[in-house]
Write an enzyme that holds these catalytic residues in place. Structure first.
Site, PDB file in Angstrom:
ATOM      1  N   CYS A   1     -21.933 -40.183 -41.896  1.00 12.49           N
ATOM      2  CA  CYS A   1     -21.744 -40.115 -40.533  1.00 12.49           C
ATOM      3  C   CYS A   1     -22.408 -41.143 -39.843  1.00 12.49           C
ATOM      4  CB  CYS A   1     -22.754 -38.748 -40.014  1.00 12.49           C
ATOM      5  SG  CYS A   1     -22.266 -37.276 -40.898  1.00 12.49           S
TER       6      CYS A   1
ATOM      7  N   ARG B   1     -27.099 -16.143 -16.429  1.00 11.12           N
ATOM      8  CA  ARG B   1     -27.254 -15.185 -15.360  1.00 11.12           C
ATOM      9  C   ARG B   1     -26.137 -15.232 -14.515  1.00 11.12           C
ATOM     10  NH1 ARG B   1     -32.126 -17.227 -11.788  1.00 11.12           N
ATOM     11  NH2 ARG B   1     -31.468 -15.784 -10.589  1.00 11.12           N
TER      12      ARG B   1
END
Length: 445
Positions: free
Chosen positions: A42, A443
């Site tokens: 990586c 929410r």
């Protein structure tokens, strides 16, 4: 007990170390096709970009450490060609200089950690000099050696993780980079369209040219690549890096009845056992159980390779452990932003027959009155019927990793958006708002 492991990188050596610690008297032989053990693939784009100064910084443990300290027979240039599972033998070729010798090794238990190889599509002219793939340290070194002052224009084919990281690092080196992808958006199978658009904007802002809905058919040049041939016309270039994905290294199972995934990866159960007796598999050559999709998937990442290798080694050594699966988490740095995702995108949820609700919103990383505030763009989806969170994607300069990891934990435990809203997350003005950005979305959703 005679253990043979194919592959000397993340999965293979994680497995080997589990066995060494649990069964120090067992014979462990590792067959590595290349010459370098246990390194961080990586980090290769950052080695090309000069952020990592030496390839030695990417090597976690040298081959000599495995041999001298742990007594592992760590072989190099051993390419496996065939598995005879009935006679329990690994057959292949040992390359030494310009010569090659055949070998055949018996095993009591076999762990396949052969990884994956870069895909090179059947482009015309693909053998011209200056055309590269990126998967190993030698691949990166060859690119670096050819990045002379005469290489001013570089073409990157494929806008996945590697393509984005290579583009960033080459732009930082002062070169003009053209990023090409056949899809109509960046990371079309990964990101939601609004997230992809922000990635494109970041590329353009930093001077990269992005050509989407553009197919490459081949290359032209007099020995050295000079042009990329696309369906939108030729493009002048001095170097090409092909980042068109990877393919599991499983061709040596051709003459067996092992069960392979549609990707070509070896299908494994939670204990990393294959459908062949005494044969285990782990890492980029194996499947990864997806907890949300509730089926085997193929998501080759270093985190999965290390976990699966560790579990394979533990099971071979007699310590029963299970791989609990993945939820599809990933993150990438791209110029001045971070892009993170976990869980399903809307397309995947729809293909699974899940009715979902979605929400895209812009918020801030911490209290608006505290200096250094940054915007955070988040895309969130949930199951419309059960309220269970399905996926989160985010783009921003800071704070993306924290929110993606919270969401990944919620996905692992099948939490609802109401559960998310009730989490007790840390807060102080320099670090967060009284309602964390993830909770704000929960929410609203």
């Amino acid at each position: 007990m005679n253990i043979v492991i194919i592959g000397g990188d993340a999965a293979g050596m994680s497995a080997a170390m589990q066995i060494v610690r649990a069964q120090p008297k067992w014979q462990i032989t590792v067959l590595e096709k290349g010459a370098i053990y246990s390194y961080g693939q990586c980090g290769l784009p950052y080695y090309i970009g000069g952020i990592i100064k030496s390839h030695n910084e990417l090597i976690v443990r040298a081959r000599e450490v495995f041999q001298d300290r742990y007594g592992i027979d760590a072989r190099i240039y051993h390419e496996v060609k065939e598995i005879n599972h009935k006679k329990q033998r690994v057959i292949g070729t040992y390359h030494e200089g310009n010569s090659a010798k055949n070998f055949s090794l018996p095993y009591d238990k076999l762990i396949v950690a052969s990884g994956a190889s870069p895909v090179m599509p059947p482009f015309t002219g693909k053998n011209l000099a200056g055309i590269h793939v990126l998967k190993t340290i030698p691949d990166a070194q060859k690119i670096i050696d050819e990045l002379t002052s005469n290489v001013l224009n570089v073409t990157v084919i494929g806008a996945g993780y590697i393509g984005l990281e290579v583009t960033e690092n080459l732009v930082a080196s002062g070169r003009k980079v053209t990023l090409i992808d056949a899809a109509d958006q960046i990371g079309s199978s990964i990101y939601e369209s609004d997230i992809s658009e922000k990635i494109k904007q970041e590329a353009v802002k930093n001077g990269a040219e992005v050509l989407l809905s553009t197919s490459v058919s081949g290359f032209e040049g007099d020995g050295q690549v000079e042009r990329v041939i696309t369906d939108n016309g030729p493009l002048e270039t001095d170097m090409v890096i092909v980042a068109a994905g990877i393919k599991p290294n499983t061709d040596f199972f051709t003459n067996t009845d092992i069960h392979l995934h549609q990707s070509g990866a070896i299908v494994v159960n939670p204990y990393m056992e294959t459908t062949l007796p005494h044969v285990y598999a782990a890492g980029d050559c194996a499947t990864h159980y997806h907890r949300l999709k509730q089926r085997d998937d193929y998501i080759p990442l270093g985190t999965h390779a290390n976990k699966q290798g560790r579990i394979a080694g533990a099971n071979v050594a007699g310590n029963r452990k299970a791989f609990k699966g993945v939820v599809g988490s990933a993150i990438v740095k791209f110029f001045d932003v971070t892009i993170g995702k976990t869980g399903l995108n809307e397309k995947e949820a729809t293909e699974l027959g899940i009715a979902c609700c979605k929400l895209s919103y812009t918020t801030t990383t911490h209290a608006s009155y505290y200096p250094g505030n940054n915007q955070l763009f988040i895309h969130m989806i949930k199951n419309r019927d059960t309220d269970v969170l399905l996926g989160v994607q985010a783009v921003g300069a800071i704070g993306v990793d924290k929110r993606i990891d919270v969401a990944a934990t919620a996905l692992y435990h099948e939490m609802t958006t109401e559960d998310l809203e009730n989490l007790d997350l840390s807060y102080a003005p320099p670090f967060n708002s009284t309602w964390d950005p993830i909770q704000q979305g929960a929410r609203r959703l």
